[in-house]
Write a protein that holds these residues in place. Structure first.
Motif, PDB file in Angstrom:
ATOM      1  N   THR A 100       0.889  -1.251   0.015  1.00 30.87           N
ATOM      2  CA  THR A 100      -0.036   0.070  -0.092  1.00 30.87           C
ATOM      3  C   THR A 100       1.026   1.311  -0.081  1.00 30.87           C
ATOM      4  O   THR A 100       1.689   1.170   0.787  1.00 30.87           O
ATOM      5  CB  THR A 100      -1.029   0.098   1.181  1.00 30.87           C
ATOM      6  N   GLU A 102       1.333   5.389  -0.402  1.00 31.69           N
ATOM      7  CA  GLU A 102       0.876   6.987  -0.161  1.00 31.69           C
ATOM      8  C   GLU A 102       1.024   7.741  -1.425  1.00 31.69           C
ATOM      9  O   GLU A 102       2.267   7.826  -1.941  1.00 31.69           O
ATOM     10  CB  GLU A 102       1.335   7.476   0.997  1.00 31.69           C
ATOM     11  N   SER A 128      -6.802   4.606   4.541  1.00 32.11           N
ATOM     12  CA  SER A 128      -6.130   3.382   4.684  1.00 32.11           C
ATOM     13  C   SER A 128      -6.852   2.275   5.387  1.00 32.11           C
ATOM     14  O   SER A 128      -6.187   1.410   5.436  1.00 32.11           O
ATOM     15  CB  SER A 128      -4.707   3.948   5.476  1.00 32.11           C
ATOM     16  N   ASP A 129      -8.236   2.291   5.650  1.00 35.48           N
ATOM     17  CA  ASP A 129      -8.700   1.405   6.301  1.00 35.48           C
ATOM     18  C   ASP A 129     -10.183   1.192   5.739  1.00 35.48           C
ATOM     19  O   ASP A 129     -10.835   2.153   5.251  1.00 35.48           O
ATOM     20  CB  ASP A 129      -9.016   1.624   7.628  1.00 35.48           C
ATOM     21  N   PHE A 154      -4.054   6.851  -1.178  1.00 31.45           N
ATOM     22  CA  PHE A 154      -3.164   5.357  -1.204  1.00 31.45           C
ATOM     23  C   PHE A 154      -3.278   4.678  -2.551  1.00 31.45           C
ATOM     24  O   PHE A 154      -4.667   4.826  -3.150  1.00 31.45           O
ATOM     25  CB  PHE A 154      -3.531   4.682  -0.064  1.00 31.45           C
ATOM     26  N   GLU A 156      -3.132   0.720  -3.493  1.00 35.34           N
ATOM     27  CA  GLU A 156      -2.881  -0.703  -3.114  1.00 35.34           C
ATOM     28  C   GLU A 156      -2.804  -1.742  -4.166  1.00 35.34           C
ATOM     29  O   GLU A 156      -3.750  -1.722  -4.943  1.00 35.34           O
ATOM     30  CB  GLU A 156      -3.951  -1.353  -2.057  1.00 35.34           C
TER      31      GLU A 156
END
Length: 167
Positions: A100, A102, A128-129, A154, A156
């Motif tokens: 992941t 940034e 991020s979640d 982000f 991923e």
């Protein structure tokens, strides 16, 4: 104790002794005030020792008392510390594979290509979640193309070949 003070105290003591000796030769004090001349010369130049000379002369005296006193020079050293902070590295123009990253820190915005692979998953994220942070995602095989926007937080990737920035 400061060495300059030691020289000063010694000079003062010698001056008082000289005044006492030259003043009236040990005779009892008279009520007539006497004018005495005290000359103090002091020199200090690092790294040589500091030196002080006292000359005492009383009016009408036939003797002059001169005392020279030497003390070690004081060494002063100063350390200056400067902190230099390097700029953070520029974001990469490629993405190595799984992880992941940034946006704007680890990877720069732009269109990326991952060459053919077995099964590849990627996702553009607003945070991020959790699933609520997925802006867009894809799972598939073969060549993959994704455009990462400046507004994405982000990116991923999992199971993909390394990603290259398309120029």
């Amino acid at each position: 104790m400061n060495k300059k003070h030691i020289v000063g105290y010694g000079v003062t003591a010698v001056a008082c002794l000289g005044i006492g000796l030259a003043g009236n030769g040990g005779a009892p004090a008279t009520t007539t005030p006497s004018a005495e001349t005290v000359t103090v010369n002091s020199t200090a130049a690092a790294p040589t020792p500091a030196e002080a000379t006292v000359t005492v002369t009383a009016p009408g005296a036939t003797e002059t008392h001169t005392v020279t006193e030497t003390a070690e020079a004081e060494t002063v050293s100063e350390t200056v510390t400067e902190t230099v902070t390097a700029d953070p590295p520029a974001p990469e123009a490629s993405i190595p594979g799984d992880g992941t990253f940034e946006v704007g820190v680890d990877v720069e915005p732009g269109t990326y290509v991952s060459e053919a692979s077995g099964s590849c998953y990627w996702a553009r994220l607003s945070g991020s979640d959790g699933f609520d942070s997925i802006i867009d995602n894809n799972f598939g095989s073969g060549q993959m193309i994704v455009t990462i926007n400046e507004s994405d937080r982000f990116f991923e990737t999992s199971g993909c070949e390394p990603w290259s920035l398309r120029e």
